[in-house]
Scaffold this active site. Structure first.
Site, PDB file in Angstrom:
ATOM      1  N   ASN A 226      -7.175  23.814  89.339  1.00 35.66           N
ATOM      2  CA  ASN A 226      -6.498  23.170  90.464  1.00 35.66           C
ATOM      3  C   ASN A 226      -5.976  24.218  91.439  1.00 35.66           C
ATOM      4  O   ASN A 226      -4.776  24.354  91.624  1.00 35.66           O
ATOM      5  CB  ASN A 226      -5.317  22.358  89.945  1.00 35.66           C
TER       6      ASN A 226
ATOM      7  N   SER B 218     -11.354  16.057  88.994  1.00 36.12           N
ATOM      8  CA  SER B 218     -10.310  15.086  88.677  1.00 36.12           C
ATOM      9  C   SER B 218     -10.746  14.158  87.556  1.00 36.12           C
ATOM     10  O   SER B 218     -11.922  13.857  87.408  1.00 36.12           O
ATOM     11  CB  SER B 218      -9.947  14.241  89.900  1.00 36.12           C
TER      12      SER B 218
ATOM     13  N   LYS C 297      -9.571  17.883  96.951  1.00 36.87           N
ATOM     14  CA  LYS C 297      -8.905  17.590  95.669  1.00 36.87           C
ATOM     15  C   LYS C 297      -7.384  17.505  95.891  1.00 36.87           C
ATOM     16  O   LYS C 297      -6.707  16.662  95.314  1.00 36.87           O
ATOM     17  CB  LYS C 297      -9.230  18.665  94.630  1.00 36.87           C
TER      18      LYS C 297
ATOM     19  N   HIS D 147      -6.663  14.233  97.440  1.00 44.25           N
ATOM     20  CA  HIS D 147      -6.828  13.243  96.365  1.00 44.25           C
ATOM     21  C   HIS D 147      -5.523  13.127  95.571  1.00 44.25           C
ATOM     22  O   HIS D 147      -5.020  12.029  95.318  1.00 44.25           O
ATOM     23  CB  HIS D 147      -7.980  13.647  95.436  1.00 44.25           C
ATOM     24  N   ASN D 148      -4.976  14.246  95.184  1.00 47.67           N
ATOM     25  CA  ASN D 148      -3.737  14.205  94.391  1.00 47.67           C
ATOM     26  C   ASN D 148      -2.569  13.651  95.201  1.00 47.67           C
ATOM     27  O   ASN D 148      -1.732  12.931  94.662  1.00 47.67           O
ATOM     28  CB  ASN D 148      -3.390  15.599  93.870  1.00 47.67           C
TER      29      ASN D 148
ATOM     30  N   GLU E 144      -2.934  10.069  95.207  1.00 53.03           N
ATOM     31  CA  GLU E 144      -2.558   9.622  93.853  1.00 53.03           C
ATOM     32  C   GLU E 144      -1.029   9.458  93.753  1.00 53.03           C
ATOM     33  O   GLU E 144      -0.536   8.452  93.222  1.00 53.03           O
ATOM     34  CB  GLU E 144      -3.081  10.659  92.851  1.00 53.03           C
TER      35      GLU E 144
HETATM   36  P1  NDP Z   1      -3.955  25.262  81.374  1.00 55.25           P
HETATM   37  O1  NDP Z   1      -3.750  25.091  82.814  1.00 55.25           O
HETATM   38  O2  NDP Z   1      -2.863  24.962  80.451  1.00 55.25           O
HETATM   39  O3  NDP Z   1      -4.444  26.773  81.133  1.00 55.25           O
HETATM   40  C1  NDP Z   1      -4.679  27.281  79.854  1.00 55.25           C
HETATM   41  C2  NDP Z   1      -5.906  28.137  79.860  1.00 55.25           C
HETATM   42  O4  NDP Z   1      -5.760  29.233  80.763  1.00 55.25           O
HETATM   43  C3  NDP Z   1      -6.164  28.754  78.491  1.00 55.25           C
HETATM   44  O5  NDP Z   1      -7.543  28.823  78.282  1.00 55.25           O
HETATM   45  C4  NDP Z   1      -5.547  30.131  78.657  1.00 55.25           C
HETATM   46  O6  NDP Z   1      -6.051  31.073  77.758  1.00 55.25           O
HETATM   47  C5  NDP Z   1      -5.977  30.454  80.047  1.00 55.25           C
HETATM   48  N1  NDP Z   1      -5.194  31.528  80.635  1.00 55.25           N
HETATM   49  C6  NDP Z   1      -3.906  31.500  81.033  1.00 55.25           C
HETATM   50  N2  NDP Z   1      -3.534  32.679  81.559  1.00 55.25           N
HETATM   51  C7  NDP Z   1      -4.633  33.488  81.484  1.00 55.25           C
HETATM   52  C8  NDP Z   1      -4.874  34.832  81.873  1.00 55.25           C
HETATM   53  N3  NDP Z   1      -3.941  35.580  82.470  1.00 55.25           N
HETATM   54  N4  NDP Z   1      -6.098  35.333  81.646  1.00 55.25           N
HETATM   55  C9  NDP Z   1      -7.052  34.573  81.067  1.00 55.25           C
HETATM   56  N5  NDP Z   1      -6.883  33.307  80.681  1.00 55.25           N
HETATM   57  C10 NDP Z   1      -5.689  32.764  80.899  1.00 55.25           C
HETATM   58  O7  NDP Z   1      -5.265  24.469  80.888  1.00 55.25           O
HETATM   59  P2  NDP Z   1      -5.847  23.047  81.294  1.00 55.25           P
HETATM   60  O8  NDP Z   1      -7.075  22.904  80.484  1.00 55.25           O
HETATM   61  O9  NDP Z   1      -4.828  21.988  81.282  1.00 55.25           O
HETATM   62  O10 NDP Z   1      -6.273  23.247  82.814  1.00 55.25           O
HETATM   63  C11 NDP Z   1      -7.216  24.202  83.224  1.00 55.25           C
HETATM   64  C12 NDP Z   1      -7.337  24.149  84.736  1.00 55.25           C
HETATM   65  O11 NDP Z   1      -7.759  22.852  85.119  1.00 55.25           O
HETATM   66  C13 NDP Z   1      -6.014  24.395  85.468  1.00 55.25           C
HETATM   67  O12 NDP Z   1      -6.273  25.098  86.638  1.00 55.25           O
HETATM   68  C14 NDP Z   1      -5.544  22.987  85.776  1.00 55.25           C
HETATM   69  O13 NDP Z   1      -4.690  22.964  86.888  1.00 55.25           O
HETATM   70  C15 NDP Z   1      -6.852  22.289  86.054  1.00 55.25           C
HETATM   71  N6  NDP Z   1      -6.854  20.848  85.886  1.00 55.25           N
HETATM   72  C16 NDP Z   1      -6.197  20.262  84.846  1.00 55.25           C
HETATM   73  C17 NDP Z   1      -6.200  18.886  84.680  1.00 55.25           C
HETATM   74  C18 NDP Z   1      -5.510  18.278  83.533  1.00 55.25           C
HETATM   75  O14 NDP Z   1      -5.482  17.031  83.467  1.00 55.25           O
HETATM   76  N7  NDP Z   1      -4.954  19.049  82.617  1.00 55.25           N
HETATM   77  C19 NDP Z   1      -6.938  18.021  85.615  1.00 55.25           C
HETATM   78  C20 NDP Z   1      -7.656  18.725  86.613  1.00 55.25           C
HETATM   79  C21 NDP Z   1      -7.597  20.075  86.739  1.00 55.25           C
HETATM   80  P3  NDP Z   1      -5.330  31.302  76.332  1.00 55.25           P
HETATM   81  O15 NDP Z   1      -5.843  30.198  75.458  1.00 55.25           O
HETATM   82  O16 NDP Z   1      -5.813  32.624  75.905  1.00 55.25           O
HETATM   83  O17 NDP Z   1      -3.869  31.214  76.554  1.00 55.25           O
END
Ligand code: NDP
Length: 475
Positions: free
Chosen positions: A102, A128, A182, A185-186, A189
């Site tokens: 995002n 999304s 996007k 969209h949010n 939402e």
């Molecule tokens: P998070 O946003 O909670 O991010 C966690 C992930 O990021 C883990 O894989 C983590 O690795 C990695 N990470 C964090 N910091 C670093 C770093 N410095 N270097 C490398 N890897 C890093 O995960 P989500 O799955 O919830 O979301 C992923 C993306 O998708 C985000 O940008 C989010 O905004 C977007 N998104 C999320 C939605 C949702 O419903 N959750 C919907 C649409 C988009 P590690 O495991 O090693 O900590």
């Protein structure tokens, strides 16, 4: 055999996107900063398709066919930059980095141009649908070069949501266009959720109905033109009984709404573009206000209406509320689409508004039958200045407006806040107005700051000598 695509970042979203890719027959290389997540994915879901586990970005890159396609699905902001920084020196010209997080579209603009300098193609992609969407078919909003999109299109189409045979993915436009759309969209939402919440509050406050009964009303709405994912889950949440207390779930949840910031971005950008999105702004502020504990504490003693207002006929009121919700929703979407238009013009994206409505019909949080009508409106006139001007919507508003006004009047006389519904009605009345009090504001500005004004009858820019003899002269 090399993998066709790689995914780095295997939290809920990345993991499910990787599974979606594998389930659709793609060979997927998977990587995560901490190896546990990679191992977990392999253990739990490794049999779902062809995965290639990788334990470093180097390994990930080496396992991919060329040009490489790498989906970055990590925490937005700094973490995305960190991953890109580590990744890019290892990439070759023509490789494609897909940021599916995002991201703020301004970050996407910056990253795209930095990578373009090195010949690496960057596709900032809005996704999304939450974790379920990522697994079963999200709405996908890619921005970036047309060449990169063409190469990604078959893969993206295979994993996107599908509505009547049409996958919910389209090339939105260059560089930041996907993340921009996007973002809006949010924002929409947020507005949609606020309007639904106000509708619930009215049914409860005005008619004294309980959450279970109101759930039934929303189910009815969901069978009509308001048919949408958000209305459906609203009924589910209202119907849920808290297992701990046996009370309606909605009565035991703290009434302080949180936010992750995309709604705020939408409003900030709308202010930059001078594109009014009052529905989204009210929704963002309503969430902020709900969390202002001190403010609400201080306000608790303020008086409400002194004379008890008359309660409307329940059946009529339910019908009125449905009309008010539908009309307000039209306004919220009209505002959102106008912001997309303003963004498209400002950043030179040439966005196809009908195509955006099309890819929002499935997979995403605001998916709704309603979007078919928006698509039809833009099909009929791609340059429609506002959805409010579409003949179908115009008719719906005409039909709704008396109900809409009654609802706002009832809410006001009973002291029930309806910031979203009333802002939508004010917007409607503002665009309808033949004359606005903006003329008076121009007079005030000229009075205190000699800011000048234009006249309705003669061309030119004028100033009145307010402090002197009040004569007018051309500025
Ligand atoms: P998070 O946003 O909670 O991010 C966690 C992930 O990021 C883990 O894989 C983590 O690795 C990695 N990470 C964090 N910091 C670093 C770093 N410095 N270097 C490398 N890897 C890093 O995960 P989500 O799955 O919830 O979301 C992923 C993306 O998708 C985000 O940008 C989010 O905004 C977007 N998104 C999320 C939605 C949702 O419903 N959750 C919907 C649409 C988009 P590690 O495991 O090693 O900590």
């Amino acid at each position: 055999d090399k993998a066709q695509i790689g995914v780095t970042g295997l939290a809920v979203m990345g993991r499910n996107l990787a599974r979606n890719l594998a389930r659709n027959g793609h060979r997927v290389a998977v990587h995560n900063r901490r190896r546990e997540r990679t191992d977990e994915l392999m253990e739990q879901f490794g049999s779902e398709g062809e995965f290639v586990p990788s334990y470093s970005l180097r390994e990930l890159i080496d396992s991919l066919e060329r040009p490489r396609r790498i989906v970055v699905m990590v925490k937005a902001g700094g973490p995305t930059d960190a991953v890109i920084e580590e990744l890019v020196p290892m990439l070759d010209r023509e490789d494609i980095v897909i940021d599916a997080g995002n991201a703020n579209f301004e970050d996407t603009l910056r990253r795209e141009s930095a990578l373009a300098e090195r010949g690496v193609r960057f596709v900032g992609t809005g996704v999304s649908g939450g974790e379920e969407g990522a697994l079963h078919g999200p709405s996908i909003m890619p921005g970036g070069s047309a060449s990169a999109y063409r190469e990604l299109e078959p893969i993206l189409r295979s994993i996107a949501a599908d509505v009547d045979g049409t996958p919910c993915v389209t090339h939105v436009g260059e560089n930041g266009a996907g993340h921009f759309v996007k973002m809006v969209h949010n924002g929409i939402e947020y507005a949609d959720m606020q309007l639904i919440a106000e509708t619930y509050d009215l049914l409860r406050g005005v008619l004294g109905r309980g959450p279970g009964e109101i759930a039934e009303t929303f189910r009815e709405f969901d069978r009509g033109r308001l048919d949408s994912y958000l209305i459906g889950i609203t009924a589910e949440v209202l119907d849920h009984t808290d297992p701990r207390t046996g009370r309606p779930f909605v009565d035991v949840v703290l009434d302080q709404a949180e936010q992750k910031g995309t709604g705020r971005w939408t409003v900030q950008n709308a202010l930059e573009l001078a594109s009014p999105v009052s529905g989204i702004a009210e929704a963002v502020f309503a969430r902020s206000m709900s969390g202002q504990v001190q403010l609400r504490q201080a306000g608790r003693d303020l008086p409400g209406p002194s004379t008890p207002a008359e309660r409307p006929d329940p059946e009529q009121f339910v019908a009125d509320v449905e009309q008010a919700l539908y009309a307000s929703k039209i306004v919220a979407y009209a505002q959102g689409f106008n912001q997309i238009r303003a963004g498209s013009e400002n950043y030179g994206w040439n966005i196809d508004y009908g195509a955006v409505a099309t890819i929002w019909r499935g997979g995403c949080i605001i998916r709704a039958k309603f979007l078919d009508r928006i698509r039809a409106a833009y099909d009929q006139n791609p340059e429609l200045p506002s959805l409010l001007g579409d003949e179908d919507f115009r008719r719906a508003l005409e039909q709704a407006q008396d109900s809409w006004r009654r609802v706002v009047a009832t809410a006001t006389s009973l002291g029930i806040p309806v910031p979203g519904i009333s802002a939508a009605l004010s917007y409607y009345d503002t665009v309808r107005a033949e004359r606005l009090p903006a003329a008076l504001i121009q007079g005030q500005r000229d009075y205190f700051g000699a800011h000048t004004y234009r006249r309705t009858d003669v061309d030119g820019v004028f100033h009145t000598e307010w402090a002197g003899d009040r004569s007018e002269h051309e500025a």
